[in-house]
Design a protein around this motif. Structure first.
Motif, short mmCIF file in Angstrom:
data_model
loop_
_atom_site.label_atom_id
_atom_site.label_comp_id
_atom_site.label_asym_id
_atom_site.label_seq_id
_atom_site.Cartn_x
_atom_site.Cartn_y
_atom_site.Cartn_z
N ALA A 89 0.73 -1.24 0.08
CA ALA A 89 0.02 0.07 -0.08
C ALA A 89 0.77 1.44 -0.08
O ALA A 89 0.53 2.30 -0.57
CB ALA A 89 -0.95 -0.11 1.30
N GLU A 90 2.02 1.37 0.73
CA GLU A 90 3.03 2.48 0.83
C GLU A 90 3.30 2.60 -0.52
O GLU A 90 3.41 3.76 -0.96
CB GLU A 90 3.92 2.27 1.95
N GLN A 91 3.92 1.77 -1.24
CA GLN A 91 4.56 1.96 -2.61
C GLN A 91 3.44 2.35 -3.41
O GLN A 91 3.88 3.11 -4.45
CB GLN A 91 5.38 0.65 -3.01
N GLU A 92 2.19 1.87 -3.45
CA GLU A 92 1.41 2.23 -4.35
C GLU A 92 0.86 3.79 -4.34
O GLU A 92 0.55 4.36 -5.00
CB GLU A 92 0.07 1.28 -4.45
N GLU A 93 1.05 3.93 -2.98
CA GLU A 93 0.70 5.65 -2.59
C GLU A 93 1.68 6.69 -3.31
O GLU A 93 1.37 7.58 -3.78
CB GLU A 93 0.63 5.61 -1.08
N TYR A 94 3.15 6.00 -3.07
CA TYR A 94 4.01 6.84 -3.91
C TYR A 94 3.60 7.01 -5.30
O TYR A 94 3.98 8.12 -5.97
CB TYR A 94 5.26 6.54 -3.45
N VAL A 95 3.38 6.01 -5.81
CA VAL A 95 3.13 5.98 -7.27
C VAL A 95 1.93 6.56 -7.71
O VAL A 95 1.67 7.52 -8.76
CB VAL A 95 3.10 4.36 -7.92
N ALA A 96 0.98 6.48 -7.03
CA ALA A 96 -0.51 7.24 -7.06
C ALA A 96 -0.06 8.93 -6.95
O ALA A 96 -0.67 9.79 -7.74
CB ALA A 96 -1.32 6.85 -6.43
N GLU A 97 0.93 9.09 -6.12
CA GLU A 97 1.03 10.46 -5.88
C GLU A 97 2.00 11.24 -6.78
O GLU A 97 2.46 12.44 -6.68
CB GLU A 97 1.25 10.79 -4.45
N GLY A 98 2.85 10.31 -7.51
CA GLY A 98 3.60 10.93 -8.68
C GLY A 98 5.05 11.29 -7.67
O GLY A 98 5.51 12.15 -8.23
N ILE A 99 5.36 10.60 -6.71
CA ILE A 99 6.58 10.80 -6.28
C ILE A 99 7.66 9.88 -6.84
O ILE A 99 7.56 8.70 -7.15
CB ILE A 99 6.40 10.48 -4.35
N GLU A 100 8.73 10.68 -6.91
CA GLU A 100 10.00 10.04 -7.35
C GLU A 100 10.22 8.63 -6.30
O GLU A 100 10.85 8.93 -5.28
CB GLU A 100 11.22 10.90 -7.57
N TRP A 101 10.31 7.49 -6.92
CA TRP A 101 10.39 6.58 -6.08
C TRP A 101 10.90 5.14 -6.89
O TRP A 101 10.47 4.80 -7.94
CB TRP A 101 9.05 6.14 -5.61
N ARG A 102 11.76 4.42 -6.19
CA ARG A 102 12.32 3.27 -6.96
C ARG A 102 11.83 2.17 -6.13
O ARG A 102 12.08 1.81 -4.82
CB ARG A 102 13.96 3.39 -6.58
#
Length: 728
Positions: free
Chosen positions: A12-25
């Protein structure tokens, strides 16, 4: 339960980063969903479904059922990466490692042979314990749950366990769970014993390493834009918060973040540390948030002090406005007014009393912090000679507390000998208490009916206090101040105020009068008592101040509040002033009266407003002053003030309406964004559900096609159909 942990903490946390458009690996982790489907799925049949199907085909004889169960497992899941069969057992590769299950007794343990009629009989028992041991519900005949008169097949242990687990998962997912992961250090239950392999195994297979990596690479703080702005508004300027109709929560939060990064570089709000998503703001390190909170706490303290000062100032201003209105109404009926006197506001503090340490030392030495200063200003007093026709003005600092009046003289001296260089001199300031008047002894106050600045304070008759108790010479072995021991020929002096004995250096020849203790002639006092006691005669005071109306209002208010009496205020152009004078060769003062006469003279335009004071005879003084202004100036000023207040109120209402419209529009936009996010989540879940249903339909069709191609008339039932054997 492990799958819920993964869904909530990792996926859920990684999906939130992707949904918010945060730079994330993305960080890889083991998803336990495939193991859960292997155990409890229906299509294709999982372990529990195959076990229930095998138990449904059993009759009185149960031998060979476990082998048949193992055979079906191997048939359906032989190619599964997390399943492997064996001789009399099967192995499932869980998130915590491989687990070997021996099939002996599986089918017998899974069957529950209590039918509905038996359960119904048990439910009729009068023992609550017997009823509690069998909580299963029994459907009544004709209820639509089962055909009337038909015995429903009992549920299995695996079916009950799967339903109970589903209810538990549903309850947990409806909450916001927080996890505390416990590590078992050893298997012998012994303190201070750590088995490294056991601990490493738990850390690895509980998913803690992946969780730590996600948390370390993720963001410790995430908050919606408007909540972030509301919390840290106190740290930014008003210009940053000034909004327009085009501003959104994200644009405002972006300006606030830029302001914080620019004005508080020690916090470290860099682009990598703080990022703006679509609906939230993210901060990476908790230390950054801690530093931000520390600065905010400091600003909250400063803001609280500002609010406190503003509230105290508001209360005092309101009090002084009331005093001014009452004083203006009272004085205007009895006295001519000057223009500046009518328009002057009341403040009370004009000389920064609390910042003047020397003045505070003199005043507070008398009341020792037990009184509250309500007025402080510079005035002039008239000093008239009793034996000659002479009068002069002397400057005093006039301090009023809620218990007394203090007349203090301010002396500035220039010491050339202590200069630091040529042409320079050391400036020293000293304050000396000249008269202390208790409000209990204040009989009244007199003013003239003309437009002058004079007022007279009338005090009660003089009563000398008891003489100071002196220390015997033989009892003092050293100076009370410097502690130097007295010898046979050492000069020593008694301080006439405190009664202690001092050496010649600590008690210099700075003789002053102490009329309150009966020393009417100049006498010797120590340096510690110098300037702390009244040195002028106990008598009425003639004072001049252009704030006379405010002084009168303050004295009336303090006497009424603290003394519970009304101060007598009179208006007359001829005032009798009581003086105490010590004649030459006399030890006690004599009572005399000063005649103070006021008159009005016409002056040309541009002439000064200062009153002319002259002594016409011994103990006779004449004061000549100019005319006052018309009284309707007060009414005109009130009308202008009311009009200005009305304009400000209209402007304030207009700004409030505009702000209300902007806030409503912003709130509507927030609600629309929230509904959009909810709709997106629901659509995503519906799409996933539809995709899963499509996969199940495809698998079901494949199984149906496979069954249609086999020999007809086989005696076995289909997996998961819940029925017995079919006919040919």
């Amino acid at each position: 339960l492990q799958q819920i942990f993964i869904e909530l903490t990792l996926k859920a946390e990684q999906e939130e980063y992707v949904a918010e458009g945060i730079e994330w690996r993305a960080i890889k982790f083991f998803n336990n969903k495939v193991v859960c489907e292997l155990i409890e799925a229906k299509r294709p049949a999982g372990v529990l479904a195959i076990l229930d199907d095998t138990c449904a085909t059993l009759h009185a004889e149960s031998r060979g059922a476990d082998g048949k169960f193992l055979e079906k497992l191997s048939q359906f899941h032989s190619g599964h990466e997390h399943f492997s069969g064996g001789s009399g057992c099967f192995v499932i590769k869980h998130y915590a490692g491989e687990v070997r299950y021996t099939v002996d007794g599986f089918c017998v343990s899974n069957k529950d042979t209590l039918y509905d009629d038996v359960l119904a009989a048990i439910k009729t028992s009068s023992s609550k314990l017997i009823q509690a041991l069998f909580p299963e519900s029994v459907e009544a005949p004709g209820s639509g749950q089962a055909p009337a008169g038909q015995k429903k097949r009992p549920t299995t242990v695996g079916f009950k366990m799967k339903n109970q687990t589903a209810l538990l998962v549903e309850a947990l997912m409806s909450c916001a769970p927080h996890y505390v992961r416990c590590i078992k250090p050893n298997d012998v239950k012994k303190a201070n014993t750590f088995e490294q392999r056991r601990i490493v195994h738990q850390v690895k297979y509980l998913g803690l390493l992946e969780n730590v990596r996600v948390r370390r690479a993720g963001f410790a703080y995430r908050q919606e834009f408007h909540r972030f702005t509301d919390r840290y508004t106190i740290m930014v300027s008003e210009k940053v918060l000034r909004t327009t109709a085009k501003d959104t929560d994200r644009s405002i939060a972006k300006r606030v973040l830029s302001h914080l990064a620019q004005h508080y570089p020690e916090v470290g709000l860099t682009k990598e540390e703080a990022q703006l998503g679509k609906t939230k703001l993210f901060i990476k390190q908790p230390e950054t948030l801690f530093r931000l909170e520390e600065i905010r706490q400091g600003r909250c303290g400063e803001a609280a002090a500002v609010i406190q000062r503003a509230w105290v100032a508001f209360k005092k201003r309101k009090h002084y406005i009331k005093l001014r209105a009452n004083a203006t109404a009272f004085v205007s009926k009895n006295k001519a007014r000057r223009r500046e006197s009518i328009l002057r506001p009341f403040d009370g503090a004009y000389i920064k009393y609390h910042r003047n340490a020397s003045l505070r030392k003199v005043v507070e030495a008398k009341f020792k912090g037990a009184e509250k200063v309500v007025f402080a200003d510079e005035i002039e007093v008239l000093v008239a000679e009793a034996a000659a026709a002479d009068v002069r003005r002397e400057k005093r600092i006039f301090v009023v507390t809620d218990a007394a009046i203090y007349m203090v003289e301010h002396v500035v001296s220039f010491d050339q000998g202590a200069s630091k260089g040529p042409g320079e001199s050391k400036v020293s300031e000293q304050h000396f208490l000249r008269r202390w008047i208790s409000l209990k002894d204040l009989r009244g106050m007199s003013l003239s009916a003309l437009a002058d600045n004079f007022f007279v304070l009338h005090v009660s008759d003089f009563v000398a206090s008891q003489a100071t108790e002196w220390v015997e010479d033989k009892a003092a072995e050293a100076c009370a101040q410097c502690k130097v021991k007295f010898w046979l020929f050492t000069r020593r002096h008694h301080c006439r105020q405190c009664g202690l004995i001092f050496c010649d250096a600590c008690c210099p020849d700075s003789a002053i009068a102490l009329p309150d203790t009966g020393h009417f002639e100049p006498t010797r006092v120590c340096s510690g008592c110098l300037g702390l006691e009244s040195s002028e005669m106990w008598q009425d005071y003639v004072c001049e101040s252009f704030r006379k109306t405010e002084i009168m209002a303050v004295l009336i208010d303090v006497v009424q509040r603290k003394q519970k009496r009304k101060l007598d205020v009179t208006f007359s152009n001829g005032i009798r002033v009581a003086l105490n004078h010590v004649a030459a060769g006399k030890k006690l003062p004599e009572r005399k009266e000063l005649s103070l006469a006021f008159s009005e003279v016409k002056r040309s335009r541009g002439a000064g407003d200062d009153a002319e004071v002259r002594a016409t005879a011994p103990l006779a003084v004449e004061v000549r002053t100019g005319p006052g202004v018309p009284t309707d100036i007060v009414e005109r000023r009130k009308r202008r003030a009311a009009e200005m207040k009305k304009r400000r109120e209209v402007e304030r209402k207009r700004e409030a309406e505009e702000r209300k419209v902007r806030d409503a529009e912003r709130e509507r936009q927030r609600e629309a964004d929230r509904q959009r996010r909810i709709a997106e989540k629901r659509a995503k879940k519906a799409a996933e559900k539809e995709a899963k249903a499509g996969e199940e339909r495809a698998k079901k069709e494949a199984i149906a096609r496979k069954g249609a191609g086999g020999p007809r008339g086989s005696g076995g039932g289909g997996v998961g159909d819940g029925g017995g054997g079919g006919g040919g």
